[in-house]
Design a protein around this motif. Sequence first.
Motif, PDB file in Angstrom:
ATOM      1  N   PRO A 161      33.359  -1.595   0.078  1.00 57.43           N
ATOM      2  CA  PRO A 161      32.760  -1.979  -1.277  1.00 57.43           C
ATOM      3  C   PRO A 161      31.811  -2.088  -0.605  1.00 57.43           C
ATOM      4  CG  PRO A 161      33.675  -4.195  -0.829  1.00 57.43           C
ATOM      5  CD  PRO A 161      34.639  -3.236   0.472  1.00 57.43           C
ATOM      6  N   LYS A 162      30.466  -1.908  -1.665  1.00 60.63           N
ATOM      7  CA  LYS A 162      29.375  -2.006  -1.197  1.00 60.63           C
ATOM      8  C   LYS A 162      28.581  -3.179  -1.246  1.00 60.63           C
ATOM      9  CE  LYS A 162      27.499   2.605  -0.981  1.00 60.63           C
ATOM     10  NZ  LYS A 162      26.155   3.852  -1.363  1.00 60.63           N
ATOM     11  N   ILE A 163      29.164  -3.738  -2.403  1.00 58.20           N
ATOM     12  CA  ILE A 163      28.950  -5.111  -3.462  1.00 58.20           C
ATOM     13  C   ILE A 163      29.825  -5.841  -3.234  1.00 58.20           C
ATOM     14  CG2 ILE A 163      27.346  -5.902  -5.344  1.00 58.20           C
ATOM     15  CD1 ILE A 163      26.561  -3.405  -5.682  1.00 58.20           C
ATOM     16  N   LEU A 164      29.318  -7.495  -2.265  1.00 61.60           N
ATOM     17  CA  LEU A 164      30.999  -8.573  -2.869  1.00 61.60           C
ATOM     18  C   LEU A 164      30.232  -9.675  -4.430  1.00 61.60           C
ATOM     19  CD1 LEU A 164      33.346  -9.267  -1.808  1.00 61.60           C
ATOM     20  CD2 LEU A 164      31.985 -10.988  -0.598  1.00 61.60           C
ATOM     21  N   LEU A 165      31.299  -8.848  -5.278  1.00 59.03           N
ATOM     22  CA  LEU A 165      30.690 -10.299  -6.384  1.00 59.03           C
ATOM     23  C   LEU A 165      31.987 -11.412  -6.356  1.00 59.03           C
ATOM     24  CD1 LEU A 165      30.362  -7.349  -9.375  1.00 59.03           C
ATOM     25  CD2 LEU A 165      28.869  -8.792  -8.269  1.00 59.03           C
ATOM     26  N   ALA A 166      31.504 -12.537  -6.520  1.00 58.54           N
ATOM     27  CA  ALA A 166      31.602 -13.732  -5.882  1.00 58.54           C
ATOM     28  C   ALA A 166      31.977 -14.262  -7.360  1.00 58.54           C
ATOM     29  CB  ALA A 166      32.166 -14.497  -5.272  1.00 58.54           C
ATOM     30  N   ASP A 167      33.110 -14.428  -7.392  1.00 55.68           N
ATOM     31  CA  ASP A 167      32.709 -15.608  -9.330  1.00 55.68           C
ATOM     32  C   ASP A 167      33.226 -16.917  -9.417  1.00 55.68           C
ATOM     33  OD1 ASP A 167      32.128 -16.288 -12.153  1.00 55.68           O
ATOM     34  OD2 ASP A 167      33.766 -15.827 -12.707  1.00 55.68           O
ATOM     35  N   GLU A 168      32.380 -18.206  -8.493  1.00 56.43           N
ATOM     36  CA  GLU A 168      32.575 -19.325  -8.356  1.00 56.43           C
ATOM     37  C   GLU A 168      33.916 -19.569  -6.770  1.00 56.43           C
ATOM     38  OE1 GLU A 168      30.910 -22.199  -9.321  1.00 56.43           O
ATOM     39  OE2 GLU A 168      30.754 -21.761 -11.594  1.00 56.43           O
ATOM     40  N   PRO A 169      33.901 -18.570  -6.216  1.00 60.01           N
ATOM     41  CA  PRO A 169      34.877 -18.739  -4.587  1.00 60.01           C
ATOM     42  C   PRO A 169      35.418 -19.796  -4.532  1.00 60.01           C
ATOM     43  CG  PRO A 169      31.670 -18.422  -4.455  1.00 60.01           C
ATOM     44  CD  PRO A 169      32.116 -17.924  -5.840  1.00 60.01           C
ATOM     45  N   THR A 170      33.889 -20.802  -4.028  1.00 58.83           N
ATOM     46  CA  THR A 170      34.346 -22.423  -3.890  1.00 58.83           C
ATOM     47  C   THR A 170      35.010 -23.505  -5.063  1.00 58.83           C
ATOM     48  OG1 THR A 170      32.389 -22.604  -4.138  1.00 58.83           O
ATOM     49  CG2 THR A 170      33.511 -21.411  -1.993  1.00 58.83           C
ATOM     50  N   GLY A 171      34.862 -23.522  -6.080  1.00 59.38           N
ATOM     51  CA  GLY A 171      35.138 -23.756  -7.265  1.00 59.38           C
ATOM     52  C   GLY A 171      36.898 -24.263  -7.205  1.00 59.38           C
ATOM     53  N   ASN A 172      37.608 -23.748  -6.598  1.00 59.19           N
ATOM     54  CA  ASN A 172      38.806 -24.819  -6.489  1.00 59.19           C
ATOM     55  C   ASN A 172      39.339 -25.412  -4.922  1.00 59.19           C
ATOM     56  OD1 ASN A 172      39.529 -24.249  -9.035  1.00 59.19           O
ATOM     57  ND2 ASN A 172      41.077 -22.412  -9.123  1.00 59.19           N
ATOM     58  N   LEU A 173      38.263 -24.700  -4.342  1.00 62.70           N
ATOM     59  CA  LEU A 173      37.875 -25.282  -2.894  1.00 62.70           C
ATOM     60  C   LEU A 173      37.218 -26.664  -2.413  1.00 62.70           C
ATOM     61  CD1 LEU A 173      37.759 -22.185  -1.285  1.00 62.70           C
ATOM     62  CD2 LEU A 173      40.091 -22.473  -1.523  1.00 62.70           C
ATOM     63  N   ASP A 174      37.998 -27.904  -1.692  1.00 67.32           N
ATOM     64  CA  ASP A 174      37.786 -28.400  -1.013  1.00 67.32           C
ATOM     65  C   ASP A 174      36.564 -28.654  -0.009  1.00 67.32           C
ATOM     66  OD1 ASP A 174      38.571 -28.243   1.814  1.00 67.32           O
ATOM     67  OD2 ASP A 174      40.469 -29.295   1.388  1.00 67.32           O
ATOM     68  N   SER A 175      35.594 -29.074   0.377  1.00 66.68           N
ATOM     69  CA  SER A 175      34.119 -28.598   0.750  1.00 66.68           C
ATOM     70  C   SER A 175      34.729 -28.291   2.006  1.00 66.68           C
ATOM     71  CB  SER A 175      32.991 -30.462   1.002  1.00 66.68           C
ATOM     72  OG  SER A 175      34.765 -31.170   2.446  1.00 66.68           O
ATOM     73  N   GLN A 176      35.955 -28.849   2.639  1.00 67.71           N
ATOM     74  CA  GLN A 176      35.641 -27.578   3.905  1.00 67.71           C
ATOM     75  C   GLN A 176      36.059 -26.200   4.158  1.00 67.71           C
ATOM     76  OE1 GLN A 176      39.037 -29.877   6.570  1.00 67.71           O
ATOM     77  NE2 GLN A 176      38.637 -29.031   8.185  1.00 67.71           N
ATOM     78  N   ASN A 177      36.861 -26.204   3.074  1.00 68.74           N
ATOM     79  CA  ASN A 177      37.211 -24.738   3.467  1.00 68.74           C
ATOM     80  C   ASN A 177      36.488 -24.099   1.955  1.00 68.74           C
ATOM     81  OD1 ASN A 177      40.196 -24.259   4.439  1.00 68.74           O
ATOM     82  ND2 ASN A 177      40.779 -25.979   2.212  1.00 68.74           N
ATOM     83  N   ALA A 178      35.692 -25.070   1.377  1.00 72.88           N
ATOM     84  CA  ALA A 178      33.613 -23.978   1.007  1.00 72.88           C
ATOM     85  C   ALA A 178      33.100 -23.646   1.947  1.00 72.88           C
ATOM     86  CB  ALA A 178      33.877 -25.046   0.162  1.00 72.88           C
ATOM     87  N   GLN A 179      32.763 -24.464   2.929  1.00 75.72           N
ATOM     88  CA  GLN A 179      32.478 -24.066   4.171  1.00 75.72           C
ATOM     89  C   GLN A 179      32.722 -22.708   4.678  1.00 75.72           C
ATOM     90  OE1 GLN A 179      29.288 -25.779   5.030  1.00 75.72           O
ATOM     91  NE2 GLN A 179      29.323 -24.076   6.424  1.00 75.72           N
ATOM     92  N   ILE A 180      34.219 -22.641   4.792  1.00 70.93           N
ATOM     93  CA  ILE A 180      34.426 -21.668   5.495  1.00 70.93           C
ATOM     94  C   ILE A 180      34.639 -20.176   4.927  1.00 70.93           C
ATOM     95  CG2 ILE A 180      36.993 -20.733   6.633  1.00 70.93           C
ATOM     96  CD1 ILE A 180      37.961 -23.202   6.217  1.00 70.93           C
ATOM     97  N   ILE A 181      34.320 -20.648   3.651  1.00 67.22           N
ATOM     98  CA  ILE A 181      34.127 -19.219   2.529  1.00 67.22           C
ATOM     99  C   ILE A 181      32.994 -19.104   3.344  1.00 67.22           C
ATOM    100  CG2 ILE A 181      33.976 -18.823   0.127  1.00 67.22           C
ATOM    101  CD1 ILE A 181      37.090 -18.857   1.981  1.00 67.22           C
ATOM    102  N   MET A 182      31.598 -20.185   3.010  1.00 65.66           N
ATOM    103  CA  MET A 182      30.452 -19.952   3.235  1.00 65.66           C
ATOM    104  C   MET A 182      29.836 -19.003   4.586  1.00 65.66           C
ATOM    105  SD  MET A 182      28.283 -23.005   1.504  1.00 65.66           S
ATOM    106  CE  MET A 182      29.959 -24.488   1.636  1.00 65.66           C
ATOM    107  N   ASP A 183      30.629 -19.644   5.553  1.00 69.92           N
ATOM    108  CA  ASP A 183      30.428 -18.971   6.996  1.00 69.92           C
ATOM    109  C   ASP A 183      30.965 -17.306   6.867  1.00 69.92           C
ATOM    110  OD1 ASP A 183      29.396 -20.861   7.629  1.00 69.92           O
ATOM    111  OD2 ASP A 183      31.197 -21.757   8.382  1.00 69.92           O
TER     112      ASP A 183
END
Lengths: 222, 386
Positions: A161-183
Amino acid sequence: MNKTIELNNVVKRYRRGTEEVHAIDGINLSIEEGEFLSIVGPSGSGKTTLLNLIGCVDKPTSGSVKLDTIEVRSLKDRELTKIRAKIIGFVFQQFFLLPTLTALENVELPTLFTRKITNNSRARELLTLVGLENRENHLPSQLSGGEMQRVAIARALINEPKILLADEPTGNLDSQNAQIIMDIFRRLNQNSLTIIVVTHNIELAQSAKRTIYLKDGKILNQ
Amino acid sequence: MTFFSLAFKNLKRHKIRTMLTIIGIAIASSTLLSILSFDAGYKKALEEELVGTGIHLFVSTEGCPLEAASLIIRGGEIPRFLPMKNLEEVKKVEGVKEAGGFLIFSVPSPDGSKVDLFYGITQDVLKLKPNWKIKGSWFKDENSIILGSEIAKLEKRDVGDKIYIQSIDKEFVISGILERTYGQDDGFYFLPIETAQKYFKKEGKLTAIGVQVWDIMEMEKIKSRLEILPDVYVVPAEQMTREILKLVGGTKALMYSILFIVLMVSILGLLNTILMATFERQKEFGFLRCVGAGRGDLIKLILLETASLCLLGGVIGFSFGFIFSTGIDQWIRQFLPYVPAGSLLRPSPNIVMVSLGIVLILGILAGLYPAWRASKASPMEAIRNE
C-alpha cells in the motif's frame, strides 16, 4: 512532495437517535507522500471518523476527500473496495487475526481479495521485517499480543500500500511491545511509506513527524 | 490460499457446533439416499420379479386382479377356482405361446409359527420359467416334491431325501431342488398338480393360469381373446406392477413426508449455525471489507462454508446409507403391503449425484440469507473500538 491525501472543508454529520452529531466539522488537511502523521484528541473528538474518511470506509456529508488525486466521495462501493485493497493498509487495535490461520496465512489473507497470485515469499519477507520469521506457522493463540500486532502490520503491507492507517495500534499492548511497534513504524516511514496513526499513546504520537489535535470535529493545530 | 481453504478452516472454529450440524446433514443425506434408492429399487425389484415368473398375462376367476396376480407370485389362496379345461382352452387361443396351471394353497404349521406355501404345477410351468434350474429331476410320481432352494436349505434336505411336512401331515420324496432364483419361488413347496388337487380336495381345479405370449405387442388383442372365456379375469403383468406400485404409493408418500421433515430440520439447523456464525463475525467481516473483500467475496465465503458443511455431511451420510442399506432394506419391508424378493434399496452413482445435488442446493439456499447478512457488514465495524 506529492500530496497523497487532501481533505477540503470536509464535514461528516450523522444522526444518533434524535440528535445530530457533527463528527467532523469543516476539516482541511493535506498529507504528503512519505509523511508520518499522528492524530490525537479526546474521545469523541472525531479521530476515528477522520480515519474512516481517509481510509475510504465512509464518505463525507460534504467537502472533498482526495486520495492520490482520486475524489472518493463520488465513488461506488466496489471502487472504494478496490482503493482499500490496493492503496491502503489497515492496522487495528484488535489485530483481527483469523484464529484458524497461521501467522503466514494471516499475512497472505488480503491477497485473496486482490486475486494476486503469491508464492509466500513476500509474506515471509514481511514476517522477517517485523521480526517474526520463526513464528510463521504459529496460530494467533500461540502468539503474544505484540507478536499478533506485528503479524497484523505485515498483513497490512502485503499488497504494497501507499498509505498505512493505524487505529490505536498500541492500545492493547504493554510499553515494551508498544516500543517495538513504534520502531517498526519508524523504519517503514524511513522507506517512504505514508503512515497515519490515531493514538492516545503520547510517545507514539511524538515519534510522528507531524501531530494534529482534534477536538469537536475540528483540527486545533495544523 | 483459496476461498475454499479459508472457508474450510473457518469451520474448525467451533468444532462441536460444526460436528453437530454435519451429523444433522448426514442423517438427512442418508435418509434422502435411502428413499431415492428405494424409489428406484422397489420398481426394479418388482419388475424383475415379474419377469422372473416368465408370465405376461395372469388368468384367474373374476375378482380382484391384484389379489389374483399377487397370489400367483407370492402364494396364497383364492376361494374361487378355474376348471382344468380352461388351461387347454387358453393354450389354443391365438397368440398364446405357453400356458401353465397353478393351484395354490397356504397352510399354517400346527404351532402357528409359519405358513407353508404349496404350488401344484403342471409341467407346462417349466416352459414359463426359463430361469429355473432343477437339481435332480421333475416329479417322478404323485409322492414327489420339488423344493425351493431356501426351503431345502432350511430343512437341510437334498435330492432323494424324504421330507415330512408337518402342516399337511404328509411325507414326500424330494425329486428335485430348485437352484436359487432370488425370487419368491425359493420359498415354495412344488407338488404335481394332481397331488395338490387331490390333497386339497380341488380335483380338476386351478387357482390361475400363467400365460406367455409370442409377441408382447399383441398383448391387448390376446387379452381380449382370453376374456371371451367364461368367468375369467385377465391381468397383464405390467398392470399388476402398476397396481402394486399404486398400493405402495401410500407408504411412499409417508416416506417422502418423513424425508421432507428430516430435510427441513437439518436445513434449519444449518441455517441456524451459519446465521449464528455470521452474527458473531460482523466485526471480522468489517475487517475483511477493510482489507479489500467485496460484498461478493463475503457471499462467496459464507456459501462455501455452507457448501463444505453439506459436502461433508453428504459424504458421511451417503457412506452410512451404503453401509446400512441392507438393514434399512429389512426395516422398510415391514411397512410395505407387497415386497418383492430382490433388493429394495439400490443406490447407484446417479442417485448419489442427485442426492448430493439436492443436499447442496438446499444447503446453499439456507446459506443465502446469512451470506447476504455478511455482505452487509460495514468496514466501519472493524474501526469502531467500543
